[in-house]
Scaffold this motif. Structure first.
Motif, PDB file in Angstrom:
ATOM      1  N   VAL A  46      11.545  89.615 -64.339  1.00 37.09           N
ATOM      2  CA  VAL A  46      12.091  90.894 -63.895  1.00 37.09           C
ATOM      3  C   VAL A  46      13.590  90.884 -64.143  1.00 37.09           C
ATOM      4  N   ILE A  47      14.071  91.962 -64.761  1.00 41.04           N
ATOM      5  CA  ILE A  47      15.494  92.114 -65.037  1.00 41.04           C
ATOM      6  C   ILE A  47      15.943  93.446 -64.450  1.00 41.04           C
ATOM      7  N   GLY A  48      17.044  93.421 -63.732  1.00 42.08           N
ATOM      8  CA  GLY A  48      17.630  94.654 -63.223  1.00 42.08           C
ATOM      9  C   GLY A  48      17.235  94.965 -61.786  1.00 42.08           C
ATOM     10  N   GLN A  49      17.799  96.040 -61.310  1.00 38.84           N
ATOM     11  CA  GLN A  49      17.583  96.515 -59.940  1.00 38.84           C
ATOM     12  C   GLN A  49      16.329  97.380 -59.892  1.00 38.84           C
ATOM     13  N   LYS A  50      15.432  97.074 -58.956  1.00 37.50           N
ATOM     14  CA  LYS A  50      14.162  97.788 -58.852  1.00 37.50           C
ATOM     15  C   LYS A  50      14.369  99.290 -58.710  1.00 37.50           C
ATOM     16  N   LYS A  51      13.545 100.023 -59.471  1.00 38.35           N
ATOM     17  CA  LYS A  51      13.511 101.484 -59.410  1.00 38.35           C
ATOM     18  C   LYS A  51      12.049 101.906 -59.386  1.00 38.35           C
ATOM     19  N   LEU A  52      11.790 103.138 -59.028  1.00 37.71           N
ATOM     20  CA  LEU A  52      10.421 103.647 -58.968  1.00 37.71           C
ATOM     21  C   LEU A  52      10.111 104.507 -60.184  1.00 37.71           C
ATOM     22  N   ALA A  53       8.869 104.423 -60.626  1.00 38.65           N
ATOM     23  CA  ALA A  53       8.411 105.188 -61.787  1.00 38.65           C
ATOM     24  C   ALA A  53       7.709 106.460 -61.335  1.00 38.65           C
ATOM     25  N   SER A  54       7.703 107.433 -62.211  1.00 37.84           N
ATOM     26  CA  SER A  54       7.071 108.719 -61.944  1.00 37.84           C
ATOM     27  C   SER A  54       5.626 108.697 -62.457  1.00 37.84           C
ATOM     28  N   ILE A  55       4.736 108.082 -61.668  1.00 36.35           N
ATOM     29  CA  ILE A  55       3.323 107.949 -62.006  1.00 36.35           C
ATOM     30  C   ILE A  55       2.588 107.549 -60.731  1.00 36.35           C
ATOM     31  N   THR A  56       1.293 107.835 -60.658  1.00 34.60           N
ATOM     32  CA  THR A  56       0.520 107.389 -59.496  1.00 34.60           C
ATOM     33  C   THR A  56       0.195 105.907 -59.644  1.00 34.60           C
ATOM     34  N   THR A  88      16.215  99.788 -66.308  1.00 34.82           N
ATOM     35  CA  THR A  88      17.456 100.279 -66.903  1.00 34.82           C
ATOM     36  C   THR A  88      17.882 101.518 -66.125  1.00 34.82           C
ATOM     37  N   GLU A  89      18.995 102.083 -66.514  1.00 32.97           N
ATOM     38  CA  GLU A  89      19.485 103.295 -65.856  1.00 32.97           C
ATOM     39  C   GLU A  89      18.598 104.506 -66.149  1.00 32.97           C
ATOM     40  N   LEU A  90      17.890 104.476 -67.289  1.00 34.92           N
ATOM     41  CA  LEU A  90      17.133 105.638 -67.725  1.00 34.92           C
ATOM     42  C   LEU A  90      15.615 105.495 -67.623  1.00 34.92           C
ATOM     43  N   ALA A  91      15.121 104.260 -67.528  1.00 35.76           N
ATOM     44  CA  ALA A  91      13.672 104.058 -67.572  1.00 35.76           C
ATOM     45  C   ALA A  91      13.316 102.669 -67.051  1.00 35.76           C
ATOM     46  N   ILE A  92      12.022 102.438 -66.956  1.00 37.28           N
ATOM     47  CA  ILE A  92      11.498 101.110 -66.642  1.00 37.28           C
ATOM     48  C   ILE A  92      10.700 100.672 -67.859  1.00 37.28           C
ATOM     49  N   MET A  93      11.103  99.562 -68.432  1.00 38.20           N
ATOM     50  CA  MET A  93      10.420  99.014 -69.596  1.00 38.20           C
ATOM     51  C   MET A  93       9.502  97.886 -69.130  1.00 38.20           C
ATOM     52  N   VAL A  94       8.222  98.022 -69.430  1.00 35.97           N
ATOM     53  CA  VAL A  94       7.252  96.985 -69.085  1.00 35.97           C
ATOM     54  C   VAL A  94       6.649  96.475 -70.388  1.00 35.97           C
ATOM     55  N   THR A  95       6.721  95.162 -70.584  1.00 37.61           N
ATOM     56  CA  THR A  95       6.114  94.545 -71.759  1.00 37.61           C
ATOM     57  C   THR A  95       4.980  93.639 -71.297  1.00 37.61           C
ATOM     58  N   THR A 157      -0.505  90.061 -79.113  1.00 39.76           N
ATOM     59  CA  THR A 157      -0.142  91.474 -79.128  1.00 39.76           C
ATOM     60  C   THR A 157       0.804  91.766 -77.977  1.00 39.76           C
ATOM     61  N   SER A 158       1.760  92.643 -78.211  1.00 45.72           N
ATOM     62  CA  SER A 158       2.683  93.111 -77.176  1.00 45.72           C
ATOM     63  C   SER A 158       2.565  94.615 -77.038  1.00 45.72           C
ATOM     64  N   PHE A 159       2.400  95.064 -75.815  1.00 43.81           N
ATOM     65  CA  PHE A 159       2.443  96.481 -75.480  1.00 43.81           C
ATOM     66  C   PHE A 159       3.743  96.709 -74.729  1.00 43.81           C
ATOM     67  N   ILE A 160       4.558  97.620 -75.224  1.00 43.47           N
ATOM     68  CA  ILE A 160       5.822  97.950 -74.580  1.00 43.47           C
ATOM     69  C   ILE A 160       5.683  99.369 -74.033  1.00 43.47           C
ATOM     70  N   LEU A 161       5.801  99.477 -72.710  1.00 47.31           N
ATOM     71  CA  LEU A 161       5.625 100.766 -72.041  1.00 47.31           C
ATOM     72  C   LEU A 161       6.958 101.209 -71.444  1.00 47.31           C
ATOM     73  N   LYS A 162       7.328 102.446 -71.712  1.00 53.48           N
ATOM     74  CA  LYS A 162       8.579 102.989 -71.191  1.00 53.48           C
ATOM     75  C   LYS A 162       8.230 104.072 -70.167  1.00 53.48           C
ATOM     76  N   PHE A 163       8.431 103.748 -68.893  1.00 59.59           N
ATOM     77  CA  PHE A 163       8.115 104.655 -67.785  1.00 59.59           C
ATOM     78  C   PHE A 163       9.337 105.475 -67.408  1.00 59.59           C
ATOM     79  N   PRO A 164       9.158 106.797 -67.271  1.00 57.95           N
ATOM     80  CA  PRO A 164      10.276 107.603 -66.773  1.00 57.95           C
ATOM     81  C   PRO A 164      10.525 107.298 -65.292  1.00 57.95           C
ATOM     82  N   LEU A 165      11.778 107.400 -64.888  1.00 58.06           N
ATOM     83  CA  LEU A 165      12.131 107.155 -63.498  1.00 58.06           C
ATOM     84  C   LEU A 165      11.852 108.381 -62.652  1.00 58.06           C
TER      85      LEU A 165
END
Length: 166
Positions: A46-56, A88-95, A157-165
């Motif tokens: 985990v890198i960065g300060q925890k933020k919440l994603a806009s998803i159920t 990040t400031e704009l999103a949550i990146m999950v790999t 395989t790598s899946f990179i997911l970019k979640f909106p905040l």
């Protein structure tokens, strides 16, 4: 049952007010999968300060479960799943990275198609419906999650997911 799964994914209403702790959802899916596959090695960074994603939680869990299950099933080595969360400031990146059999470049454009199976000979003994990634893509589109996939045959395989905040 297959039609029910597709129907449920299509019917999933976007909850504009949903907020989810993706780190917690990943942890829960990991624990669930360890009950089924106790020999899998999970590692999480985990890198960065925890933020919440806009998803159920349900939609995020389904996406993670489908990707991680594939990484376990389509693997003929000692199964390892590397999970990385980057806030990040704009999103949550999950790999989600596995060390499995990988997907050849010619198949990558089709992996989200319903019922698509990369290799029928290998897939027959593994099982599955060919719907997991299709359902994941449907849910990702509903919640504006970007998905990028990188893969190399025999190297995983790598899946990179970019979640909106939220």
């Amino acid at each position: 049952m297959i039609e029910e799964l597709l129907h449920l994914a299509r019917r999933e209403e976007v909850d504009e007010n949903a907020v989810t702790d993706v780190e917690l959802v990943l942890e829960n899916v990991e624990q669930e999968l360890l009950l089924l596959y106790p020999y899998v090695q999970f590692k999480r960074d985990v890198i960065g300060q925890k933020k919440l994603a806009s998803i159920t939680e349900q939609a995020a869990g389904q996406i993670f479960r489908n990707i991680m299950s594939n990484g376990i099933r389509y693997n003929d080595k000692e199964q390892k799943i590397q999970l990385s969360i980057h806030y990040t400031e704009l999103a949550i990146m999950v790999t989600i990275r596995d060390n499995g059999i990988g997907i050849s470049e010619k198949h990558l454009p089709f992996i989200f198609d319903r019922f698509y199976r990369v290799d029928e000979a290998r897939s027959n003994h593994i099982g599955g419906t060919g719907l997991g990634l299709s359902i994941s893509k449907m849910l990702a589109e509903k919640y504006r999650i970007e998905i990028d996939v990188k893969s190399s045959v025999n190297n995983g395989t790598s899946f990179i997911l970019k979640f909106p905040l939220k």
